[in-house]
Design a protein around this motif. Structure first.
Motif, PDB file in Angstrom:
ATOM      1  N   ASP A 155      32.663 -14.240 -48.735  1.00 16.99           N
ATOM      2  CA  ASP A 155      31.788 -15.082 -47.915  1.00 16.99           C
ATOM      3  C   ASP A 155      31.138 -14.243 -46.817  1.00 16.99           C
ATOM      4  O   ASP A 155      31.523 -14.305 -45.642  1.00 16.99           O
ATOM      5  CB  ASP A 155      32.606 -16.238 -47.321  1.00 16.99           C
ATOM      6  N   HIS A 156      30.158 -13.459 -47.226  1.00 17.51           N
ATOM      7  CA  HIS A 156      29.550 -12.460 -46.351  1.00 17.51           C
ATOM      8  C   HIS A 156      28.069 -12.351 -46.705  1.00 17.51           C
ATOM      9  O   HIS A 156      27.706 -12.462 -47.884  1.00 17.51           O
ATOM     10  CB  HIS A 156      30.262 -11.115 -46.574  1.00 17.51           C
ATOM     11  N   PRO A 157      27.172 -12.135 -45.730  1.00 20.41           N
ATOM     12  CA  PRO A 157      25.730 -12.104 -46.024  1.00 20.41           C
ATOM     13  C   PRO A 157      25.276 -10.948 -46.908  1.00 20.41           C
ATOM     14  O   PRO A 157      24.116 -10.929 -47.331  1.00 20.41           O
ATOM     15  CB  PRO A 157      25.087 -12.013 -44.631  1.00 20.41           C
ATOM     16  N   ALA A 158      26.160 -10.000 -47.213  1.00 12.02           N
ATOM     17  CA  ALA A 158      25.805  -8.919 -48.130  1.00 12.02           C
ATOM     18  C   ALA A 158      26.044  -9.302 -49.585  1.00 12.02           C
ATOM     19  O   ALA A 158      25.692  -8.543 -50.488  1.00 12.02           O
ATOM     20  CB  ALA A 158      26.600  -7.654 -47.788  1.00 12.02           C
ATOM     21  N   PHE A 159      26.629 -10.462 -49.828  1.00 17.58           N
ATOM     22  CA  PHE A 159      26.959 -10.895 -51.184  1.00 17.58           C
ATOM     23  C   PHE A 159      26.101 -12.112 -51.548  1.00 17.58           C
ATOM     24  O   PHE A 159      26.194 -13.171 -50.922  1.00 17.58           O
ATOM     25  CB  PHE A 159      28.452 -11.220 -51.288  1.00 17.58           C
ATOM     26  N   GLY A 160      25.274 -11.941 -52.587  1.00 17.39           N
ATOM     27  CA  GLY A 160      24.273 -12.946 -52.934  1.00 17.39           C
ATOM     28  C   GLY A 160      24.829 -14.319 -53.213  1.00 17.39           C
ATOM     29  O   GLY A 160      24.241 -15.334 -52.820  1.00 17.39           O
ATOM     30  N   GLY A 161      25.972 -14.404 -53.910  1.00 15.09           N
ATOM     31  CA  GLY A 161      26.551 -15.704 -54.219  1.00 15.09           C
ATOM     32  C   GLY A 161      26.869 -16.499 -52.968  1.00 15.09           C
ATOM     33  O   GLY A 161      26.648 -17.723 -52.918  1.00 15.09           O
ATOM     34  N   ALA A 162      27.377 -15.796 -51.955  1.00 14.29           N
ATOM     35  CA  ALA A 162      27.697 -16.465 -50.691  1.00 14.29           C
ATOM     36  C   ALA A 162      26.431 -16.935 -49.983  1.00 14.29           C
ATOM     37  O   ALA A 162      26.384 -18.050 -49.433  1.00 14.29           O
ATOM     38  CB  ALA A 162      28.484 -15.518 -49.785  1.00 14.29           C
TER      39      ALA A 162
ATOM     40  N   MET B   2       9.280 -12.830 -45.682  1.00  6.62           N
ATOM     41  CA  MET B   2       9.986 -13.708 -44.754  1.00  6.62           C
ATOM     42  C   MET B   2       9.668 -13.351 -43.304  1.00  6.62           C
ATOM     43  O   MET B   2       9.604 -12.172 -42.933  1.00  6.62           O
ATOM     44  CB  MET B   2      11.498 -13.600 -44.977  1.00  6.62           C
ATOM     45  N   THR B   3       9.485 -14.358 -42.488  1.00  5.05           N
ATOM     46  CA  THR B   3       9.282 -14.138 -41.061  1.00  5.05           C
ATOM     47  C   THR B   3      10.624 -13.811 -40.404  1.00  5.05           C
ATOM     48  O   THR B   3      11.693 -13.980 -41.004  1.00  5.05           O
ATOM     49  CB  THR B   3       8.698 -15.386 -40.394  1.00  5.05           C
ATOM     50  N   GLU B   4      10.564 -13.375 -39.175  1.00  4.72           N
ATOM     51  CA  GLU B   4      11.791 -13.079 -38.426  1.00  4.72           C
ATOM     52  C   GLU B   4      12.676 -14.325 -38.336  1.00  4.72           C
ATOM     53  O   GLU B   4      13.895 -14.249 -38.520  1.00  4.72           O
ATOM     54  CB  GLU B   4      11.415 -12.588 -37.027  1.00  4.72           C
ATOM     55  N   THR B   5      12.075 -15.464 -38.086  1.00  3.29           N
ATOM     56  CA  THR B   5      12.841 -16.716 -37.989  1.00  3.29           C
ATOM     57  C   THR B   5      13.512 -17.053 -39.314  1.00  3.29           C
ATOM     58  O   THR B   5      14.683 -17.461 -39.349  1.00  3.29           O
ATOM     59  CB  THR B   5      11.915 -17.877 -37.572  1.00  3.29           C
ATOM     60  N   GLU B   6      12.793 -16.856 -40.418  1.00  2.00           N
ATOM     61  CA  GLU B   6      13.338 -17.189 -41.736  1.00  2.00           C
ATOM     62  C   GLU B   6      14.500 -16.280 -42.128  1.00  2.00           C
ATOM     63  O   GLU B   6      15.518 -16.749 -42.645  1.00  2.00           O
ATOM     64  CB  GLU B   6      12.224 -17.100 -42.787  1.00  2.00           C
ATOM     65  N   ILE B   7      14.351 -14.983 -41.884  1.00  2.00           N
ATOM     66  CA  ILE B   7      15.443 -14.078 -42.265  1.00  2.00           C
ATOM     67  C   ILE B   7      16.630 -14.249 -41.324  1.00  2.00           C
ATOM     68  O   ILE B   7      17.792 -14.167 -41.761  1.00  2.00           O
ATOM     69  CB  ILE B   7      14.965 -12.611 -42.334  1.00  2.00           C
ATOM     70  N   ASP B   8      16.383 -14.536 -40.051  1.00  2.00           N
ATOM     71  CA  ASP B   8      17.486 -14.828 -39.123  1.00  2.00           C
ATOM     72  C   ASP B   8      18.277 -16.041 -39.605  1.00  2.00           C
ATOM     73  O   ASP B   8      19.516 -16.065 -39.559  1.00  2.00           O
ATOM     74  CB  ASP B   8      16.945 -15.125 -37.720  1.00  2.00           C
TER      75      ASP B   8
ATOM     76  N   ASP C  17      22.252 -16.030 -40.154  1.00  2.00           N
ATOM     77  CA  ASP C  17      23.006 -16.753 -39.130  1.00  2.00           C
ATOM     78  C   ASP C  17      23.813 -17.934 -39.676  1.00  2.00           C
ATOM     79  O   ASP C  17      24.384 -18.708 -38.911  1.00  2.00           O
ATOM     80  CB  ASP C  17      22.047 -17.270 -38.037  1.00  2.00           C
ATOM     81  N   LEU C  18      23.880 -18.073 -40.984  1.00  5.72           N
ATOM     82  CA  LEU C  18      24.673 -19.157 -41.584  1.00  5.72           C
ATOM     83  C   LEU C  18      26.165 -18.929 -41.312  1.00  5.72           C
ATOM     84  O   LEU C  18      26.573 -17.794 -41.026  1.00  5.72           O
ATOM     85  CB  LEU C  18      24.378 -19.224 -43.085  1.00  5.72           C
TER      86      LEU C  18
END
Length: 646
Positions: A37-44, A274-280, A284-285
């Protein structure tokens, strides 16, 4: 980890679904990776996005595809669709080396164990789901699906394969970084739109009946040569790729269609960067940043251990290297996170169990592209070039590195951070004035900051080759700029009394590269004081210029015929030149160079006496005699310089 409730993770068992008070799921994700459960892993990431849109989602990580298929059945039928991914890597790259040898480990599995996912995992998983639940839509995504969305060469089966949609039977393919199309898909389904009518979502692909008109859209359409024509004619396959690459990297792209069997593959153009807001929003999930607790007894997950204390600052790469798939999947335009989002993640990393003050990587696909973009956006909007820095750096590209340097210093100030290393690759060509002619002083400030504060012992860079012709095919700058970079790097090390080796990476057997190019590479790097130990053989992977050349023999942009080292013998011959310093290779190197009439290269690589022994013991062939006619013979009275003997 043990103190956190299991509901902090997305559910991966039926029991965990029930613990949340759910009796069914809206979306079920099947993944070839273990669930981290980490932002580097696509499934998560995909799971958390679905959750953030208000839907119930579960993950089935690494299901057993060889038993009674109970893993695929444990959640029952989702209300909306199944999502399928092979994981963070193409399953064939994950399983096999460049020599097609089966790997003995898997970095995305607990304990590094191999054998927990099938070959061609996306196809296998999807076919199983279609047999079990024929009425439930299947959406495929991730690297494997993304890079196999059109007719592609598969190195491991040595054949052209159609779009993965055809072989898998999936209902939709989401390519690239899928947050934007996924959110749109969920919103339309939430409004009650029938799945089979969702044909106008950007960055998705689907199958239409071949002998019927494709659905109308707001985009212009480019028709590629059919899959069948590509099978008959390698030139048609090569010519297709130019359109595929250009439309993948345009901000205002066209729709692509390709006939294959009874189908027409329809590929809608990508979303705007993606804009800065979108990628943030994506980063940030509420990730736990941890593997699921069920893996605790099975051992560490190597890929997670490598990145758990790292921070990814951006996506995309405008390098356009012909052997690399990053731009094909993430796009060439950089999507950068805000400083606030990055610092928030730094705070999270410093609070993790086991953190000892060291961030392992503060970077991205290419570390020093954070925040870089075009000066005039309208020029970028019209651009069709696959690279912003080859054959020259675009005059519209702002290469100011100040924001990166400022951000590094901000992380350095963090009271719980002792060191933040830059472990990602650095584009050295952006840091030398000879190549980056419009650069300002920020590149020197950045480089000094990196050298003094952010190198973990040694710095890795990737010149990839020394031969200008091969580098042009690779879309890399002349090796002379690497010499300039090394001087600059050595200067800053000396200035600060540091001794941090520079480790260059090279590729052998790349399309366009000949044996003599590899011998020259070995000789030139030896002169620079390098003794190369790790060298990568070129591996053809779907959706790269180099792979198209490898299979077809033609460059897709010029349609020129090109030399390609393909046989095992040719590859071994190229690879051995890297190891001129090992005795077991010296005899073969001597024989090879002498027979080719390249005593000059033998002289550079090997001691004078070794080469002289070969000349005396091994007669030249007629062809070798003609090549060396007129060349200066060895002077027995003249010793090599100390530099040559080193």
């Amino acid at each position: 980890m043990s103190n956190r409730p299991i509901t902090d993770w997305l559910p991966i068992t039926r029991k965990e679904v029930l613990e949340r008070g759910w009796d069914e799921l809206d979306v079920i994700i099947i993944s070839g990776d273990a669930y981290v459960d980490h932002p580097a892993f696509g499934g998560a990431v995909i799971g958390r996005i679905i959750e953030s849109e208000g839907y119930k989602v579960g993950i089935i990580p690494q299901p057993n595809w060889q038993d009674d298929l109970r893993d695929f059945k444990k959640f029952g039928k989702p209300k909306m669709f199944f999502g399928v991914t092979s994981g963070c890597m193409d399953s064939m790259v994950n399983h096999y080396t460049a020599n097609k040898r089966r790997r003995s480990n898997d970095a995305y599995t607990p304990g590094g164990e191999a054998g927990f996912r099938p070959d061609y995992a996306t196809i296998t998983y999807t076919k199983i789901l279609k047999e079990l639940y024929p009425d439930v839509p299947v959406v495929i995504g991730g690297v494997e699906a993304s890079l196999r969305r059109v007719t592609h060469y598969d190195y491991w089966s040595d054949q052209l394969m159609p779009s993965i949609l055809v072989d898998s039977g999936a209902d939709m393919l989401v390519y690239g970084m899928g947050e934007q199309p996924l959110r749109e898909l969920l919103r339309l389904l939430g409004k009650g739109a029938p799945f089979d009518q969702l044909t106008n979502i950007a960055q998705t692909s689907y199958l239409a009946p071949r002998h019927e008109p494709v659905p109308d859209s707001q985009w212009k359409t480019i028709a590629l040569s059919s899959h069948e024509k590509c099978l008959r004619d390698k030139k048609s396959y090569a010519a297709n790729f130019k359109h595929v690459e250009q439309e993948s990297n345009k901000l205002k792209a066209d729709r692509i269609i390709q006939a294959a069997g009874d189908h027409t593959v329809v590929i809608n153009p990508p979303y705007y960067t993606m804009t800065e807001t979108e990628i943030d929003q994506s980063f940030d999930l509420p990730y736990t940043r941890l593997p699921h607790p069920k893996y605790k007894k099975r051992g560490a997950i190597p890929a997670y251990e490598m990145i758990k204390f790292s921070v990814n600052m951006h996506r995309g790469c405008f390098g356009g290297c012909s052997f690399c798939t990053i731009s094909a999947h993430q796009g060439k335009f950089i999507a950068s996170r805000s400083k606030e989002s990055i610092m928030k993640e730094v705070d999270q990393v410093t609070e993790m169990e086991g953190f000892k003050g060291y961030i392992s990587d503060l970077g991205g696909p290419s570390a020093n592209m954070y925040g870089l973009k075009g000066k005039v956006q309208e020029i970028c909007d019209r651009c069709v070039s696959p690279s912003c820095i080859h054959p020259v750096i675009c005059s519209n590209l702002d290469t100011d590195h100040s924001s990166m340097t400022e951000l590094y210093r901000e992380v350095d100030k963090h009271p719980k951070v002792k060191k933040a290393f830059v472990g990602s690759g650095i584009r050295y060509d952006l840091l030398v004035e000879g190549y980056n002619k419009n650069a300002n002083d920020s590149i020197n400030e950045y480089m000094e900051q990196v050298v003094t504060r952010h190198i973990s012992g040694r710095l890795k860079v990737a010149p990839e080759h020394t031969a200008d012709e091969t580098l042009r095919v690779m879309r890399k700058p002349s090796f002379k700029h690497f010499h300039d970079f090394k001087k600059k790097y050595d200067h800053y090390n000396k200035k600060h009394n540091l001794n941090q080796p520079l480790i260059p990476y090279f590729i052998s057997s790349h399309p366009g590269c000949k044996e003599e190019d590899m011998a020259n590479l070995a000789a030139e790097t030896k002169d620079m004081g390098f003794m190369l130990e790790q060298v990568q053989d070129f591996t053809p992977t779907p959706m790269t210029v180099a792979t198209v050349i490898y299979y077809s023999g033609y460059h897709p942009y010029t349609m020129d015929k090109m030399y390609v080292p393909k046989s095992e013998k040719e590859k071994r011959a190229q690879h051995m030149f890297f190891f001129w310093h090992k005795k077991e290779y010296q005899q073969r190197i001597k024989d090879k160079l002498v027979n080719k009439g390249r005593r000059d290269l033998a002289e550079k690589l090997l001691s004078r006496q070794i080469v002289q022994d070969v000349l005396e013991k091994q007669p030249f062939t007629d062809s070798a005699k003609s090549k060396v006619k007129g060349k200066r013979p060895f002077n027995k009275k003249k010793n090599f310089s100390k530099k040559r003997r080193k």
